[in-house]
Design a protein around this motif. Structure first.
Motif, PDB file in Angstrom:
ATOM      1  N   ALA A   8      80.925  82.970  41.512  1.00 31.20           N
ATOM      2  CA  ALA A   8      81.697  82.188  42.483  1.00 31.20           C
ATOM      3  C   ALA A   8      82.012  83.028  43.723  1.00 31.20           C
ATOM      4  O   ALA A   8      81.938  82.537  44.854  1.00 31.20           O
ATOM      5  N   SER A  11      78.730  83.529  45.636  1.00 32.72           N
ATOM      6  CA  SER A  11      78.332  82.253  46.232  1.00 32.72           C
ATOM      7  C   SER A  11      79.208  81.897  47.421  1.00 32.72           C
ATOM      8  O   SER A  11      78.733  81.322  48.403  1.00 32.72           O
ATOM      9  N   SER A  12      80.497  82.252  47.361  1.00 29.36           N
ATOM     10  CA  SER A  12      81.371  81.958  48.494  1.00 29.36           C
ATOM     11  C   SER A  12      80.974  82.791  49.704  1.00 29.36           C
ATOM     12  O   SER A  12      80.968  82.297  50.843  1.00 29.36           O
ATOM     13  N   MET A  15      77.868  81.294  50.930  1.00 27.79           N
ATOM     14  CA  MET A  15      78.144  80.055  51.640  1.00 27.79           C
ATOM     15  C   MET A  15      78.532  80.343  53.090  1.00 27.79           C
ATOM     16  O   MET A  15      78.067  79.649  54.014  1.00 27.79           O
ATOM     17  N   LYS A 156      80.226  91.780  46.726  1.00 34.81           N
ATOM     18  CA  LYS A 156      80.680  90.978  47.862  1.00 34.81           C
ATOM     19  C   LYS A 156      80.172  91.511  49.200  1.00 34.81           C
ATOM     20  O   LYS A 156      79.820  90.730  50.098  1.00 34.81           O
TER      21      LYS A 156
END
Length: 514
Positions: A8, A11-12, A15, A156
Motif C-alpha cells: 500500500a 502503491s501510494s 500513484m 518508499k
C-alpha cells in the motif's frame, strides 16, 4: 514486514508518480497534440529509454538484486559496500561510453528506427536524441540505488523518485517552452534535468544506510571483483531478454511511424494510461517480492518462496482484472478527460482510444510477468525468461502481420498485450513443472468470485460512461473530470461491495515476510 502494508505504501508513492505522469502527458498533449514533432520526441526518447531498461531496470536489476541480497545476508556490510562501489563504477562508465556513442551516431540511429520521419521532424528527432542520451547515465545510478535501498527494505524513496522527472517535465512544459526556438526541445531538456534530480534525491538515502558508492576515475576499476563478474555473467542472458522485448518495441515504433502522422504519439498516450495500473500493482509487487524471494531462496525456505508467489498472484488477479475491464470500458472518457485540450482534438481522442482498449486485453499478462519473472530472477535463473522472451518476440511480430492491416495502431497494442499473456503463461508453466510454485487450495472458488464481481463492475462502468458526451464537455474540464471520477468511484464501490458480499475480507490478504 507486513507485505500488504508495504504494498500500500509503495502503491501510494507510485500513484503520485503516475498521477504526475498523467499530468505531464496531459500538458504535453495540450501543448503539442499529436503531430510529426510529437512523433519525433517519442522516437528520440525511445532509444535512451530502451538503454535505461537494459542497463538499469531490466538486465541489471535482475542480476544485481539477488546477488546483493546474498552479500548482505552472508558476507556482511563491508563486503556489500565494496561490491556496491565496484558495480556502480562499472555501470556509470559503461553508460557514459554508450551515451557518447549515441550522441555521435544519432542520425544513423534515427534512420534505422524511424524511417517514417522526414524533413524538419527528422532533424528535430536527431537533436532531441542527442539531448536525451545522457539521461541513461543518471538512470543507471538511480536504478542501482533503488536496488540497494529495496534490499534494505527502504521502498518508499525509490518508489517516489520518478515523480521528480514528472515535475521537471511539468515545469518545462508550463514555463520554459517559450524560451526555445523549437518549443518541443524544452521537453528533451526536461528529461535530463529530471534525471539529475532523481540522482540527487537518492544520495542522502544511500548515505544514511552507509551504501553511498565511491566512484573511481579508472573505468576498469572493479572488473576484478568476483561479485561484479557474477553480475555481468548474469546480465548476459538478461540483456538478451530485455533486448528481445525492446527490439520488438522498436520494430513497433518503426511500423507506427509509417501509419500516418501522430500514430506514434497516440500509441504512447495509450501506453501511459496502461502503465498506471502496471506501475501501481505490477511494479510495486515485483519490487516487494524480489528481495523477499531472494532471501527465501538464500535460506532454502521453499515453503515461504511458494507462499510469497501465491500471495502475489492472488492480489494480481484481484486488482488487475478489474483494472483491465475498467480501462476497456472507460477508454474514451480517460483519453478525453486527460488529453482532449489545446492541440489534442476529438479525432486524436478516437485514434488513442482504440490502442488503449487493445492494451487492456493484455493488461493481466503484462502485470503477471512482473510477478512471475522475479520468481526466476530470485533463484538467479535468468536463462529461462530469456528463452521465453525470444519466443514471444517472434510471436508478437507474427501477430503484427495479422493485426496491423486489420486494426492499424491498435493492432500493435493488441500484439504487445497478447504477447505478454503468452509470456506469462510460459513463465507460470515453468514454475509449476519445476516444483518452484505450488498453488494453495481454493483458487477455483477465488477466481470465480473475482470474475463475477468484475462482470458486475464492467456493466456499471459501461452504463455510467454512456451517460456523458466526453469530447463535447471539452469546454468544461472540471465537470468532465468530476464525471469520470464519479463513474470510476461508482464502479469501484460496486466491485468491492460484490466481493464483500461473496465473503472477501482484507485480512485474507494480510501477509508478513520473514
Amino acid at each position: 514486514m507486513n507485505l500488504l502494508k508495504t504494498l500500500a505504501a509503495i502503491s501510494s508513492m507510485t500513484m503520485v508518480s503516475r498521477i504526475t505522469g498523467l499530468l505531464r502527458e496531459s500538458l504535453f498533449a495540450r501543448a503539442f497534440g499529436a503531430s510529426p514533432y510529437t512523433d519525433a520526441f517519442a522516437i528520440a526518447f525511445r532509444l535512451p529509454n530502451l538503454l535505461r531498461r537494459l542497463f538499469g531496470e531490466g538486465a541489471f536489476s535482475q542480476a544485481f538484486v539477488p546477488i546483493i541480497a546474498e552479500y548482505k545476508s552472508q558476507q556482511g556490510p563491508e563486503a556489500t559496500k565494496t561490491l556496491v562501489d565496484h558495480v556502480t563504477n562499472v555501470l556509470v562508465w559503461a553508460t557514459l561510453a554508450v551515451s557518447v556513442a549515441g550522441i555521435v551516431g544519432a542520425p544513423l540511429i534515427l534512420a534505422v528506427i524511424a524511417g517514417g520521419l522526414q524533413g524538419d521532424a527528422l532533424d528535430a528527432g536527431i537533436v532531441m536524441t542527442r539531448l536525451m542520451f545522457p539521461y541513461i547515465v543518471c538512470m543507471s545510478f538511480v536504478v542501482m540505488a533503488g536496488g540497494v535501498l529495496n534490499t534494505w527494505r527502504e521502498f518508499k524513496i525509490p518508489a517516489f523518485t520518478p515523480v521528480l522527472w514528472n515535475l521537471s517535465s511539468i515545469f518545462f512544459s508550463l514555463f520554459m517552452v517559450k524560451y526555445f526556438d523549437v518549443p518541443i526541445y524544452a521537453m528533451a531538456v526536461a528529461v535530463c534535468v529530471g534525471g539529475l534530480l532523481q540522482v540527487a534525491w537518492q544520495i542522502p538515502a544511500l548515505q544514511r544506510i552507509g551504501m553511498l558508492p565511491r566512484l573511481s576515475l579508472n573505468p576498469l576499476a572493479g572488473l576484478h571483483d568476483p561479485g561484479v563478474r557474477r553480475i555481468l555473467r548474469k546480465m548476459g542472458p538478461a540483456v538478451f531478454a530485455v533486448s528481445a522485448a525492446q527490439i520488438s518495441l522498436l520494430i513497433n515504433t518503426n511500423i507506427a511511424s509509417r501509419l500516418g502522422a501522430g500514430s506514434v504519439s497516440v500509441l504512447q498516450y495509450a501506453d501511459r494510461l496502461m502503465e498506471f495500473p502496471t506501475g501501481m500493482l505490477g511494479v510495486a509487487l515485483g519490487t516487494i517480492l524480489l528481495p523477499s524471494l531472494s532471501k527465501a531462496n538464500t535460506e532454502g525456505d521453499s515453503a515461504e518462496y511458494s507462499a510469497l508467489l501465491d500471495w502475489g498472484l492472488r492480489l494480481t488477479f484481484l486488482l488487475a482484472l478489474p483494472a483491465a475491464v475498467g480501462l476497456a470500458a472507460l477508454s474514451t472518457p480517460l483519453i478525453a478527460a486527460l488529453f482532449n485540450y489545446g492541440a489534442f482534438r476529438a479525432d486524436a481522442v478516437a485514434a488513442a482510444t482504440a490502442p488503449l482498449m487493445a492494451y487492456a486485453a493484455g493488461l493481466l499478462g503484462i502485470i503477471l510477468i512482473k510477478i512471475l519473472a522475479p520468481a526466476f530472477y530470485a533463484r538467479q535463473d535468468i536463462r529461462t525468461p530469456v528463452r521465453i522472451a525470444v519466443g514471444v518476440l517472434v510471436a508478437t511480430q507474427l501477430m503484427n502481420l495479422v493485426f496491423v492491416p486489420l486494426l492499424g495502431v491498435a493492432g500493435l497494442a493488441l500484439s504487445i498485450g497478447l504477447g505478454a499473456c503468452i509470456n506469462a503463461a510460459f513463465l507460470y508453466t515453468g514454475l509449476r513443472r519445476r516444483g518452484i510454485y505450488t498453488p494453495h487450495a481454493g483458487w477455483l472458488a477465488f477466481f470465480l468470485k473475482v470474475v463475477a464481481a468484475v462482470a458486475v463492475m464492467g456493466g456499471v462502468a459501461w452504463f455510467g460512461q454512456a451517460q456523458f458526451d466526453w469530447t463535447g464537455m471539452r469546454a468544461h474540464p472540471v465537470l468532465r473530470i468530476g464525471a469520470l471520477l464519479l463513474v470510476i468511484a461508482g464502479s469501484g464501490a460496486v466491485y468491492f461491495a460484490v466481493l464483500a458480499g461473496l465473503g472477501f475480507r482484507p485480512r485474507d490478504f494480510m501477509r508478513r515476510a520473514k
